[in-house]
Scaffold this motif. Structure first.
Motif, PDB file in Angstrom:
ATOM      1  N   VAL A 395       6.547   7.475  -4.490  1.00  6.11           N
ATOM      2  CA  VAL A 395       5.582   7.285  -3.409  1.00  6.11           C
ATOM      3  C   VAL A 395       5.248   5.796  -3.304  1.00  6.11           C
ATOM      4  O   VAL A 395       4.562   5.253  -4.181  1.00  6.11           O
ATOM      5  CB  VAL A 395       4.302   8.102  -3.656  1.00  6.11           C
ATOM      6  CG1 VAL A 395       3.348   7.930  -2.482  1.00  6.11           C
ATOM      7  CG2 VAL A 395       4.638   9.566  -3.879  1.00  6.11           C
ATOM      8  N   PRO A 396       5.706   5.109  -2.252  1.00 13.51           N
ATOM      9  CA  PRO A 396       5.383   3.684  -2.102  1.00 13.51           C
ATOM     10  C   PRO A 396       3.887   3.490  -1.838  1.00 13.51           C
ATOM     11  O   PRO A 396       3.277   4.210  -1.043  1.00 13.51           O
ATOM     12  CB  PRO A 396       6.206   3.236  -0.894  1.00 13.51           C
ATOM     13  CG  PRO A 396       7.251   4.296  -0.714  1.00 13.51           C
ATOM     14  CD  PRO A 396       6.632   5.571  -1.202  1.00 13.51           C
ATOM     15  N   LEU A 397       3.304   2.517  -2.515  1.00 11.40           N
ATOM     16  CA  LEU A 397       1.912   2.138  -2.314  1.00 11.40           C
ATOM     17  C   LEU A 397       1.860   0.698  -1.810  1.00 11.40           C
ATOM     18  O   LEU A 397       2.717  -0.129  -2.155  1.00 11.40           O
ATOM     19  CB  LEU A 397       1.119   2.273  -3.619  1.00 11.40           C
ATOM     20  CG  LEU A 397       1.162   3.665  -4.284  1.00 11.40           C
ATOM     21  CD1 LEU A 397       0.346   3.657  -5.569  1.00 11.40           C
ATOM     22  CD2 LEU A 397       0.647   4.735  -3.329  1.00 11.40           C
ATOM     23  N   LEU A 398       0.855   0.399  -0.990  1.00 11.54           N
ATOM     24  CA  LEU A 398       0.770  -0.914  -0.349  1.00 11.54           C
ATOM     25  C   LEU A 398      -0.078  -1.872  -1.172  1.00 11.54           C
ATOM     26  O   LEU A 398      -1.210  -1.529  -1.565  1.00 11.54           O
ATOM     27  CB  LEU A 398       0.166  -0.777   1.046  1.00 11.54           C
ATOM     28  CG  LEU A 398       0.969   0.025   2.065  1.00 11.54           C
ATOM     29  CD1 LEU A 398       0.265   0.021   3.405  1.00 11.54           C
ATOM     30  CD2 LEU A 398       2.376  -0.533   2.204  1.00 11.54           C
ATOM     31  N   PRO A 399       0.416  -3.090  -1.438  1.00 16.21           N
ATOM     32  CA  PRO A 399      -0.360  -4.086  -2.191  1.00 16.21           C
ATOM     33  C   PRO A 399      -1.567  -4.559  -1.392  1.00 16.21           C
ATOM     34  O   PRO A 399      -1.521  -4.674  -0.163  1.00 16.21           O
ATOM     35  CB  PRO A 399       0.638  -5.225  -2.414  1.00 16.21           C
ATOM     36  CG  PRO A 399       1.988  -4.638  -2.159  1.00 16.21           C
ATOM     37  CD  PRO A 399       1.777  -3.564  -1.150  1.00 16.21           C
ATOM     38  N   LEU A 471      -0.442  14.545  16.262  1.00 16.91           N
ATOM     39  CA  LEU A 471      -0.897  13.172  16.403  1.00 16.91           C
ATOM     40  C   LEU A 471      -0.279  12.299  15.313  1.00 16.91           C
ATOM     41  O   LEU A 471      -0.071  12.753  14.177  1.00 16.91           O
ATOM     42  CB  LEU A 471      -2.427  13.111  16.315  1.00 16.91           C
ATOM     43  CG  LEU A 471      -3.194  13.893  17.393  1.00 16.91           C
ATOM     44  CD1 LEU A 471      -4.693  13.822  17.128  1.00 16.91           C
ATOM     45  CD2 LEU A 471      -2.865  13.352  18.781  1.00 16.91           C
ATOM     46  N   PRO A 472       0.032  11.031  15.641  1.00 11.01           N
ATOM     47  CA  PRO A 472       0.588  10.148  14.608  1.00 11.01           C
ATOM     48  C   PRO A 472      -0.423   9.907  13.500  1.00 11.01           C
ATOM     49  O   PRO A 472      -1.634   9.871  13.731  1.00 11.01           O
ATOM     50  CB  PRO A 472       0.904   8.861  15.385  1.00 11.01           C
ATOM     51  CG  PRO A 472       0.040   8.900  16.589  1.00 11.01           C
ATOM     52  CD  PRO A 472      -0.109  10.346  16.938  1.00 11.01           C
ATOM     53  N   GLN A 473       0.099   9.735  12.295  1.00 19.75           N
ATOM     54  CA  GLN A 473      -0.756   9.593  11.127  1.00 19.75           C
ATOM     55  C   GLN A 473      -0.202   8.523  10.206  1.00 19.75           C
ATOM     56  O   GLN A 473       1.016   8.391  10.045  1.00 19.75           O
ATOM     57  CB  GLN A 473      -0.843  10.935  10.385  1.00 19.75           C
ATOM     58  CG  GLN A 473      -1.911  10.984   9.315  1.00 19.75           C
ATOM     59  CD  GLN A 473      -1.969  12.342   8.645  1.00 19.75           C
ATOM     60  OE1 GLN A 473      -1.168  12.642   7.764  1.00 19.75           O
ATOM     61  NE2 GLN A 473      -2.910  13.185   9.084  1.00 19.75           N
ATOM     62  N   ASN A 474      -1.103   7.767   9.617  1.00 22.09           N
ATOM     63  CA  ASN A 474      -0.719   6.724   8.673  1.00 22.09           C
ATOM     64  C   ASN A 474      -0.324   7.374   7.352  1.00 22.09           C
ATOM     65  O   ASN A 474      -1.116   8.088   6.738  1.00 22.09           O
ATOM     66  CB  ASN A 474      -1.882   5.750   8.460  1.00 22.09           C
ATOM     67  CG  ASN A 474      -1.449   4.487   7.725  1.00 22.09           C
ATOM     68  OD1 ASN A 474      -0.542   4.508   6.916  1.00 22.09           O
ATOM     69  ND2 ASN A 474      -2.120   3.385   8.029  1.00 22.09           N
ATOM     70  N   VAL A 475       0.901   7.100   6.918  1.00 18.65           N
ATOM     71  CA  VAL A 475       1.395   7.740   5.691  1.00 18.65           C
ATOM     72  C   VAL A 475       0.719   7.175   4.453  1.00 18.65           C
ATOM     73  O   VAL A 475       0.810   7.782   3.372  1.00 18.65           O
ATOM     74  CB  VAL A 475       2.922   7.570   5.572  1.00 18.65           C
ATOM     75  CG1 VAL A 475       3.638   8.276   6.710  1.00 18.65           C
ATOM     76  CG2 VAL A 475       3.299   6.099   5.529  1.00 18.65           C
ATOM     77  N   TYR A 476       0.038   6.040   4.579  1.00 17.28           N
ATOM     78  CA  TYR A 476      -0.597   5.420   3.419  1.00 17.28           C
ATOM     79  C   TYR A 476      -2.090   5.732   3.341  1.00 17.28           C
ATOM     80  O   TYR A 476      -2.780   5.226   2.458  1.00 17.28           O
ATOM     81  CB  TYR A 476      -0.397   3.902   3.451  1.00 17.28           C
ATOM     82  CG  TYR A 476       1.057   3.503   3.500  1.00 17.28           C
ATOM     83  CD1 TYR A 476       1.860   3.592   2.365  1.00 17.28           C
ATOM     84  CD2 TYR A 476       1.635   3.061   4.682  1.00 17.28           C
ATOM     85  CE1 TYR A 476       3.195   3.243   2.401  1.00 17.28           C
ATOM     86  CE2 TYR A 476       2.978   2.703   4.727  1.00 17.28           C
ATOM     87  CZ  TYR A 476       3.751   2.803   3.592  1.00 17.28           C
ATOM     88  OH  TYR A 476       5.073   2.465   3.638  1.00 17.28           O
TER      89      TYR A 476
END
Length: 648
Positions: A395-399, A471-476
């Motif tokens: 699961v990629p996580l955002l810095p 509806l579009p959703q932010n995966v993060y």
């Protein structure tokens, strides 16, 4: 005696006539001095030998004058004024106003103003978020600046480069450059095909001048002058009793190249915006990317872009390597930042290996793949209450900082059933630090970008993730509006900090989530922008052309050799440049020194007894007594010659 005038006018008057083309009496000897030296000084300091003047007599005008313009810049013509009203207001009709507007638009002054306005217009495009670059930043800016937003929208500041006012400046600059270059190019070609004009009547009035007497024959002197000037890469030919030569055509060529290069750059930038494509893709180690629209995380293109023109290629991220400074004031600074990939060009091309670094993209069929970001992707395994593996992935996580403290969400959308066998969805808020300082040592933020002590903090939810709403959703991000919290023994939100290999057990035997390890991800920008090569070539050509127009001087040199009344040949040399320069007298002196080897200075004669003063004779064509008697047999370097009218 040599003379050098202090100034010259090269832009307003027309040329002196060629003496060889006049119908007046030929040169038979030395000229007598002019009747009034003081009156001569009232004339302009440097007679412009490139353009005719109204004071010149009609019979002295010839086809090719010595003062032909040294620049292809268009002349500024003033419109005729109305004489009846006496107001001096231009009396122009519609055609006259159109011609006036066209002259103004194609002038260098207006082109520079437009270029300056274009630079000013790019400032808000750099400081204000642009819709074409990042819609999310634009929306955040609008939410935070409710007062400025209507003003910015009215002036199209969120879309500067596609706005009406920026496009108008761009098009006007383009038209201005085209209208300036086309006529100047024709004039320059005509100058290249023509020969240097003949010598003016009075060489001693030019800015650089020298003279001496020699016993060599005039024909031999002119032949030697042709050889000397030819060796110095002058275009030279004989005209009557003189040799005319010219050099420095690359100055005007550089000027034209500079303007043409600006047009090439403008066209290249416009083509790049209209036909470009740009998209982003986050790839975890072991995963790949194929260059199709469905594979992009986000994609933008120009208005004339055709999606069928996507270059067919694919690549797989084998490994990401990042090393950092471990001590000192630069601790945490990246030292190695590279993505090792395998790529295939075309549908069935051979597999190749490559390394993508910052500012060192992978180039495949005109498409560039840039490495722009890096982060961590914790590997987690989710099991249901029966121990069945429901999900296992990275699961990629955002810095959120330079030490790669990261946040994100782990979503289990399918395959999970609760203890009652009812299908439901799971969600976990994730907070990851690659280097944890330890409990009781401050907040949970990473101390170093390298994964030296990784810790994953999770909080658990169940219910509907909202992904089925359409509806579009932010995966993060995790939308918990339709979800319930898992509770711990104290009735609080269930959360736990995990080290690799540890797990979080869900309440009431609902299952578990295990932190298995870490993989790294890299974010790539895949861009296709035609015209970049043309823009680079135009920029290089513009610099080269500007250097040529600034450092190359266009100049003309004349060498006249005629036999004096006493049988001794009088040699005159003069030079004229487009603008005053100390190099012109020096160059003329060097040419004179080279010519003296073939036409040496004649020995001086004994001084004649003084004669009573007699009235001076009027001017006659031919070499002046100033150039013969006063100069004697010693040529004077043009740089050391006194100005016209100076005391002798």
């Amino acid at each position: 005696m040599s003379k050098a005038n202090s100034s010259t006018d090269t832009g307003a008057r027309t040329e002196e006539p060629v003496t060889g083309a006049r119908t007046e009496e030929p040169v038979t000897g030395a000229r007598t001095e002019e009747p009034d030296t003081a009156a001569r000084t009232e004339e302009p300091a440097a007679q412009n030998a490139y353009e005719d003047t109204a004071a010149e007599r009609e019979q002295e005008r010839v086809d090719h004058a010595a003062g032909e313009r040294l620049s292809t810049a268009p002349r500024e013509e003033r419109p005729e004024t109305g004489s009846e009203s006496g107001t001096g207001v231009p009396a122009m009709g519609m055609v006259g106003w159109i011609r006036w507007f066209w002259r103004q638009l194609t002038s260098m002054r207006v082109a520079l103003i437009l270029l300056f306005l274009l630079s000013l217009g790019a400032i808000p495009g750099s400081l204000i978020p642009q819709t074409s670059v990042d819609d999310l930043k634009v929306q955040n800016f609008k939410d935070q600046h409710t007062t400025l937003t209507p003003i910015y929208e009215k002036f199209q500041l969120f879309d500067v480069y596609s706005s009406v006012w920026f496009s108008a400046i761009y098009i006007l600059l383009f038209v201005s450059l085209i209208g300036c270059i086309v006529p100047r190019t024709g004039q320059f070609v005509g100058q290249l095909r023509s020969r240097p004009p003949g010598a003016p009547k009075r060489l001693n009035r030019l800015p650089a001048y020298t003279t001496w007497r020699t016993e060599a024959e005039p024909e031999a002197v002119r032949e030697a002058a042709l050889g000397v000037l030819g060796k110095r890469r002058f275009r030279a030919h004989a005209v009557g009793d003189a040799v005319a030569a010219e050099k420095g055509y690359l100055r005007e060529a550089g000027n034209l190249i500079f303007h043409i290069a600006l047009i090439v750059m403008l066209v290249a930038f416009a083509a790049g915006q209209l036909f470009k494509s740009e998209g982003g893709k986050l790839v975890v180690e072991g995963d790949g990317f194929a260059n199709t629209l469905t594979q992009y995380d986000d994609f933008k293109s120009g208005s004339l872009y055709d999606s069928d023109s996507l270059a067919p290629f694919s690549f797989v991220l084998d490994d990401f390597v990042g090393t950092y400074e471990e001590s000192g004031p630069q601790r945490g600074t990246p030292r190695t930042f590279e993505a090792r990939v395998k790529y295939t060009e075309g549908a069935d091309g051979p597999e190749r290996k490559s390394v993508i670094r910052v500012n060192e993209p992978l180039v495949v069929d005109g498409t560039k793949v840039y490495l722009i970001a890096h982060g961590y992707a914790p590997v987690v395994t989710v099991r249901d209450g029966k121990g069945k593996v429901v999900s296992r992935n990275s699961v990629p996580l955002l810095p959120i900082d330079n030490n790669i403290t990261s946040t994100g969400a782990i979503k289990v959308m399918d395959g999970y059933r609760d203890k009652n066998g009812v299908k439901t969805q799971l969600g976990f808020k994730a907070f990851f630090v690659p280097t944890f300082a330890g409990h009781g040592k401050g907040q949970m933020f990473s101390q170093f970008p390298g994964a030296e002590f990784p810790v994953l903090a999770l909080s658990a939810y169940r219910g509907s993730l909202g992904v089925d709403s359409g509806l579009p959703q932010n995966v993060y991000q995790l939308d918990t509006s339709k979800m319930k919290e898992f509770k711990d023994e104290d009735g609080e939100l269930l959360k736990k900090m995990l080290r690799p290999g540890e797990k979080l057990d869900l309440a009431d035997g609902e299952g578990s989530i295990t932190f298995d390890g870490i993989e790294e991800w890299a974010s790539f920008q895949i861009s296709q922008q035609p015209g970049n090569g043309w823009a680079l070539g135009g920029a290089i050509a513009a610099i080269a052309g500007l250097a040529g127009s600034l450092f190359i001087q266009r100049r003309r040199v004349w060498v006249r050799a005629v036999r004096g009344a006493d049988g001794v040949t009088v040699v005159e040399m003069a030079g004229l440049g487009r603008s005053e320069s100390a190099r012109l007298p020096e160059e003329l002196g060097d040419l004179a020194a080279a010519l003296i080897t073939t036409a040496p200075v004649a020995p001086e004669k004994p001084d004649a007894p003084e004669k009573p003063d007699v009235p001076e004779k009027p001017d006659a064509p031919g070499p002046s007594d100033d150039a013969t008697n006063e100069a004697g047999s010693r040529p004077v370097h043009p740089a050391d010659a006194p100005a016209e009218g100076a005391e002798k």
